[in-house]
Design a protein around this motif. Structure first.
Motif: not given
Ligand SMILES: CSC[C@H]1O[C@H](OP(=O)(O)O)[C@H](O)[C@@H]1O
Length: 350
Positions: A289-306
């Motif tokens: 619960s104390a580990i920071e999870i890196e949140q990355r740009a949404g474009s890494e998900v949306t651009d593939l389809a697009p």
């Protein structure tokens, strides 16, 4: 149709190296965003370039991030930049892998404790020491991991599922989980390596296939959402993954998609093994619960389809696997079972 290309050459993969050309020292890194189609090297002459390479995952993978952090301090010192500012920029380039801040700290401490005029040499020597330490850790994990596989999967002929990329591209040696796979392959005991593509940045589809092809392994790529049916078909003997930060209770942060594999492994009574050097263990962090999870740009998900413009995306780079889903954690100093013998402190240097 994607251009498929000839099997890459074999031999060591120079993920990162220090060079001292006449115009001044540089850190040369293999740009992992261009692999497997192109082997392109980036020449980093300053910390800003190195931080950019880390943030774009040109340089990636927990142990390699530790080396990049240490060499980055040596580069800053050698080129007369402010070492404290360099440490701040490097340590915060990505938040989840503890190795990055650890490597920075090792080199900064060496720099500060050095005698007058000896700081650059001390920082570089510490980076090189960490590089050698990581290579040795990789070899030790490979040996211990192979022995563990022989216990967990009697009869050999392992069918191993792995997620993301954990080979020489993330290490001073042969890597972490992939180093164990390589040892099994060299011993003639790897029947099949199942490679999760690892959306959204496809470290598996691009990098693990690249390393498996170079090694001449029998490997098969699969979409992440196909893993469940592999378990149902009884085609997985063990899951081997790396880690970016392991908390004191064994909770493990690793590439997003790791936790679902641990749940599948538990349900199907398949061993789930984390392979990581002790530089990835963070005893100061009590649990996941104390580990920071890196949140990355949404474009890494949306651009593939697009996807349609304006599509929102949820893109955590990592997830947390709780200790009760982990069969064993293989380190260079020994194997820990988070449930039965949870003492990670016993395998970590004092
Ligand atoms: C064992 S280090 C490799 C580790 O790092 C990867 O993350 P990223 O590609 O974002 O650097 C992934 O979590 C791997 O398990």
């Amino acid at each position: 149709m994607a251009d498929h290309f000839a099997r890459p050459e074999s031999g060591p993969i120079p993920a990162l190296r220090w060079e001292e050309p006449p115009e001044g020292p540089v850190l040369v890194v293999l740009d992992q965003t261009r692999l497997p189609q192109e082997e392109v090297e980036l020449v980093c002459t300053d910390v800003q370039a190195l931080v950019g390479a880390i943030r774009t995952l040109a340089v990636r993978g927990a142990p390699l991030l530790g080396l990049a952090g240490a060499y980055g301090i040596a580069l800053a010192a050698a080129r007369g930049y402010d070492v404290n500012e360099a440490a701040e920029a490097l340590a915060h380039a990505r938040p989840t892998a503890v190795n990055l801040e650890y490597g920075v700290r090792r080199a900064v401490t060496a720099f500060r404790e050095a005698g007058s005029g000896q700081g650059v040499a001390a920082a570089l020597a510490e980076a090189r020491a960490l590089h050698a330490q990581d290579a040795a850790a990789s070899a030790a994990m490979a040996e211990q991991g192979e022995r563990l596989l022989a216990e967990l999967v009697p009869g050999g002929g392992y069918r191993i599922l792995t997620h993301c990329n954990t080979g020489a591209l993330v290490s001073g040696g042969e890597g972490t989980a992939f180093a164990v796979v390589m040892a099994a392959h060299k011993a003639g005991e790897l029947r099949r390596l199942w490679v999760d593509e690892t959306r959204p940045l496809l470290q598996g589809a691009r990098l693990t296939t690249y390393e498996a092809a170079r090694a001449g392994m029998a490997y098969t790529l699969l979409a992440d959402n196909a893993a469940g049916s592999l378990f149902t078909a009884g085609e997985v003997d063990a899951v081997l993954v790396g880690a970016d930060r392991i908390a004191a209770d064994g909770s493990t942060a690793n590439k997003v998609g790791t936790y679902p594999l641990a749940v599948l492994a538990k349900y199907h009574h398949v061993p789930f093994v984390v392979v990581a050097p002790t530089t990835t263990v963070d005893l100061a962090t009590p649990d996941g619960s104390a580990i920071e999870i890196e949140q990355r740009a949404g474009s890494e998900v949306t651009d593939l389809a697009p996807s349609p413009l304006g599509t929102q995306a949820y893109n955590p780079a990592f997830d947390i696997t709780p200790p009760e889903l982990i069969t064993a954690i293989v380190t260079e100093n020994g194997i820990v079972s988070p449930v039965t013998s949870p003492s990670l402190a016993a395998v970590c240097p004092a």
